[in-house]
Design a protein around this motif. Structure first.
Motif, PDB file in Angstrom:
ATOM      1  N   PHE A  94       0.834  -1.200   0.000  1.00 54.62           N
ATOM      2  CA  PHE A  94       0.000   0.000   0.000  1.00 54.62           C
ATOM      3  C   PHE A  94       0.871   1.254   0.000  1.00 54.62           C
ATOM      4  N   ALA A  95       1.900   1.239   0.832  1.00 58.06           N
ATOM      5  CA  ALA A  95       2.805   2.390   0.896  1.00 58.06           C
ATOM      6  C   ALA A  95       3.531   2.570  -0.439  1.00 58.06           C
ATOM      7  N   ALA A  96       3.910   1.446  -1.065  1.00 53.96           N
ATOM      8  CA  ALA A  96       4.598   1.517  -2.355  1.00 53.96           C
ATOM      9  C   ALA A  96       3.705   2.134  -3.424  1.00 53.96           C
ATOM     10  N   ALA A  97       2.418   1.793  -3.386  1.00 53.86           N
ATOM     11  CA  ALA A  97       1.478   2.348  -4.356  1.00 53.86           C
ATOM     12  C   ALA A  97       1.332   3.855  -4.178  1.00 53.86           C
ATOM     13  N   LYS A  98       1.266   4.301  -2.939  1.00 56.08           N
ATOM     14  CA  LYS A  98       1.147   5.735  -2.654  1.00 56.08           C
ATOM     15  C   LYS A  98       2.383   6.488  -3.146  1.00 56.08           C
ATOM     16  N   VAL A  99       3.542   5.886  -2.920  1.00 63.03           N
ATOM     17  CA  VAL A  99       4.790   6.505  -3.377  1.00 63.03           C
ATOM     18  C   VAL A  99       4.802   6.625  -4.897  1.00 63.03           C
ATOM     19  N   ARG A 100       4.354   5.583  -5.583  1.00 63.79           N
ATOM     20  CA  ARG A 100       4.349   5.611  -7.041  1.00 63.79           C
ATOM     21  C   ARG A 100       3.440   6.743  -7.559  1.00 63.79           C
ATOM     22  N   TRP A 101       2.270   6.876  -6.948  1.00 69.45           N
ATOM     23  CA  TRP A 101       1.353   7.952  -7.354  1.00 69.45           C
ATOM     24  C   TRP A 101       2.002   9.321  -7.133  1.00 69.45           C
ATOM     25  N   ASP A 102       2.665   9.503  -6.003  1.00 73.36           N
ATOM     26  CA  ASP A 102       3.336  10.774  -5.702  1.00 73.36           C
ATOM     27  C   ASP A 102       4.443  11.071  -6.714  1.00 73.36           C
ATOM     28  N   ILE A 103       5.126  10.037  -7.165  1.00 77.34           N
ATOM     29  CA  ILE A 103       6.183  10.238  -8.163  1.00 77.34           C
ATOM     30  C   ILE A 103       5.585  10.723  -9.478  1.00 77.34           C
ATOM     31  N   TYR A 104       4.504  10.099  -9.898  1.00 78.95           N
ATOM     32  CA  TYR A 104       3.847  10.533 -11.138  1.00 78.95           C
ATOM     33  C   TYR A 104       3.422  11.998 -11.055  1.00 78.95           C
ATOM     34  N   ARG A 105       2.796  12.357  -9.948  1.00 74.98           N
ATOM     35  CA  ARG A 105       2.207  13.688  -9.826  1.00 74.98           C
ATOM     36  C   ARG A 105       3.231  14.765  -9.463  1.00 74.98           C
ATOM     37  N   LYS A 106       4.082  14.474  -8.462  1.00 74.75           N
ATOM     38  CA  LYS A 106       4.967  15.513  -7.933  1.00 74.75           C
ATOM     39  C   LYS A 106       6.342  15.537  -8.605  1.00 74.75           C
ATOM     40  N   GLU A 107       6.939  14.373  -8.783  1.00 74.07           N
ATOM     41  CA  GLU A 107       8.282  14.337  -9.383  1.00 74.07           C
ATOM     42  C   GLU A 107       8.226  14.528 -10.904  1.00 74.07           C
ATOM     43  N   GLU A 108       7.288  13.850 -11.551  1.00 76.55           N
ATOM     44  CA  GLU A 108       7.213  13.886 -13.016  1.00 76.55           C
ATOM     45  C   GLU A 108       6.235  14.929 -13.525  1.00 76.55           C
ATOM     46  N   GLY A 109       5.394  15.445 -12.655  1.00 76.31           N
ATOM     47  CA  GLY A 109       4.464  16.503 -13.053  1.00 76.31           C
ATOM     48  C   GLY A 109       3.413  16.065 -14.052  1.00 76.31           C
ATOM     49  N   LEU A 110       3.018  14.795 -14.003  1.00 85.08           N
ATOM     50  CA  LEU A 110       2.008  14.293 -14.926  1.00 85.08           C
ATOM     51  C   LEU A 110       0.615  14.750 -14.490  1.00 85.08           C
ATOM     52  N   SER A 111      -0.274  14.881 -15.448  1.00 81.92           N
ATOM     53  CA  SER A 111      -1.659  15.233 -15.136  1.00 81.92           C
ATOM     54  C   SER A 111      -2.321  14.093 -14.371  1.00 81.92           C
ATOM     55  N   VAL A 112      -3.472  14.373 -13.772  1.00 78.22           N
ATOM     56  CA  VAL A 112      -4.213  13.334 -13.052  1.00 78.22           C
ATOM     57  C   VAL A 112      -4.576  12.197 -13.998  1.00 78.22           C
ATOM     58  N   LEU A 113      -4.992  12.540 -15.214  1.00 75.39           N
ATOM     59  CA  LEU A 113      -5.389  11.525 -16.182  1.00 75.39           C
ATOM     60  C   LEU A 113      -4.219  10.626 -16.578  1.00 75.39           C
ATOM     61  N   LYS A 114      -3.087  11.233 -16.901  1.00 80.01           N
ATOM     62  CA  LYS A 114      -1.908  10.446 -17.278  1.00 80.01           C
ATOM     63  C   LYS A 114      -1.407   9.626 -16.087  1.00 80.01           C
ATOM     64  N   SER A 115      -1.425  10.230 -14.906  1.00 82.03           N
ATOM     65  CA  SER A 115      -0.998   9.520 -13.702  1.00 82.03           C
ATOM     66  C   SER A 115      -1.867   8.296 -13.467  1.00 82.03           C
ATOM     67  N   ALA A 116      -3.176   8.469 -13.628  1.00 82.25           N
ATOM     68  CA  ALA A 116      -4.113   7.360 -13.432  1.00 82.25           C
ATOM     69  C   ALA A 116      -3.861   6.251 -14.454  1.00 82.25           C
ATOM     70  N   TYR A 117      -3.582   6.646 -15.697  1.00 86.64           N
ATOM     71  CA  TYR A 117      -3.297   5.668 -16.754  1.00 86.64           C
ATOM     72  C   TYR A 117      -2.076   4.810 -16.399  1.00 86.64           C
ATOM     73  N   TYR A 118      -0.984   5.471 -16.060  1.00 89.02           N
ATOM     74  CA  TYR A 118       0.235   4.727 -15.737  1.00 89.02           C
ATOM     75  C   TYR A 118       0.095   3.962 -14.420  1.00 89.02           C
ATOM     76  N   PHE A 119      -0.674   4.506 -13.498  1.00 96.35           N
ATOM     77  CA  PHE A 119      -0.846   3.838 -12.209  1.00 96.35           C
ATOM     78  C   PHE A 119      -1.622   2.533 -12.370  1.00 96.35           C
ATOM     79  N   VAL A 120      -2.630   2.521 -13.217  1.00 95.38           N
ATOM     80  CA  VAL A 120      -3.397   1.298 -13.450  1.00 95.38           C
ATOM     81  C   VAL A 120      -2.491   0.215 -14.040  1.00 95.38           C
ATOM     82  N   ILE A 121      -1.653   0.594 -15.002  1.00100.09           N
ATOM     83  CA  ILE A 121      -0.720  -0.370 -15.598  1.00100.09           C
ATOM     84  C   ILE A 121       0.258  -0.882 -14.533  1.00100.09           C
ATOM     85  N   TYR A 122       0.788   0.044 -13.733  1.00104.65           N
ATOM     86  CA  TYR A 122       1.701  -0.327 -12.646  1.00104.65           C
ATOM     87  C   TYR A 122       1.026  -1.321 -11.697  1.00104.65           C
ATOM     88  N   ALA A 123      -0.223  -1.057 -11.320  1.00106.36           N
ATOM     89  CA  ALA A 123      -0.947  -1.906 -10.367  1.00106.36           C
ATOM     90  C   ALA A 123      -1.178  -3.296 -10.932  1.00106.36           C
TER      91      ALA A 123
END
Length: 253
Positions: free
Chosen positions: A216-245
């Protein structure tokens, strides 16, 4: 004054804290390398067990092994970065104090990088239990792009090697988790691709108390990386997060 970089030399970066149980195997796997132009830099982060004694026994027999003692507890990220500062190899490789390599890992990977003119590379590896029982094998793509890496972190830290002469010394951001993944994303945006050597050359030991064991903690970290480190939009973050999951779920089966 900048440290002179020694051509073809590999600087192996190993942070260590209370690793008495495993560090001997880690060092032995480096000593067994068929490629001999290396230095093993070990950061002792104020271990309270006999880790240092194990390292000292090995370093007395081989001067390529260097033990550096932290004056205070600095953690994995600062420990690695300090060792990168000290390193004088053309190539930087990473090997944590509980992991180990095949004996021809360095030889094959350096040959591969030179053939590909690669700035950074990684290899296949095996995940094992604390008692070295195989769990599963992690395969890499032959060429990994930024988009590929957003979908799945193919790059096991213990298999990554980068060429200082091509990208300079690269350091980890201070993060609680996934600092290696953030660095790989940073480098790949610059060099465009990571070359994957599709051969199993390393063993990653999965510990019950490891920083990556909480899904669970790893998933939260991955989402934060998409949004904060990479600056991806919510939509793009959600797309990559689903694939990651999905990939994470498949790995557990």
């Amino acid at each position: 004054m900048r440290k002179k970089i020694i051509k073809d030399k590999v600087s192996i970066i190993t942070p260590m804290y209370n690793a008495e149980k495993f560090i001997g195997k880690t060092i032995d796997s480096v000593l067994a390398q068929t490629y001999e132009n290396w230095e093993l830099l070990i950061m002792n982060d104020m271990s309270k067990d006999n880790s240092c004694e194990v390292v000292k026994r090995h370093s007395k027999m081989d001067a390529r092994i260097r033990l550096i003692n932290a004056s205070k507890n600095v953690g994995v990220v600062k420990g690695r970065n300090k060792l990168i500062d000290i390193a004088d190899g053309e190539f930087i490789a990473f090997l944590d104090a509980d992991d180990y390599w095949h004996e021809d890992k360095l030889e094959k990977q350096i040959k591969f990088m030179k053939e590909k003119d690669a700035a950074i590379s990684c290899t296949d590896y095996t995940r094992v239990t604390e008692n070295e029982k195989s769990i599963n094998e992690i395969k890499v793509k032959s060429e990994i792009t930024y988009t590929d890496l957003l979908k799945n972190n193919y790059m096991g830290c213990l298999t990554v090697m980068y060429d200082v002469s091509k990208v300079g010394k690269r350091y980890f951001k201070e993060r609680e988790k996934n600092e290696d993944y953030v660095l790989w994303l940073e480098i790949i945006k610059e060099v465009k691709k990571v070359y994957g050597l599709q051969e199993n050359l390393a063993f990653y030991r999965v510990l019950d108390n490891s920083r990556s064991s909480n899904k669970f903690a790893a998933a939260k970290v991955r989402w934060d990386i998409y949004r904060k480190e990479e600056g991806l939009s919510v939509l793009k973050s959600a797309y990559y997060f689903v694939i990651y999951a999905i990939i994470a779920l498949l790995k557990t089966k």
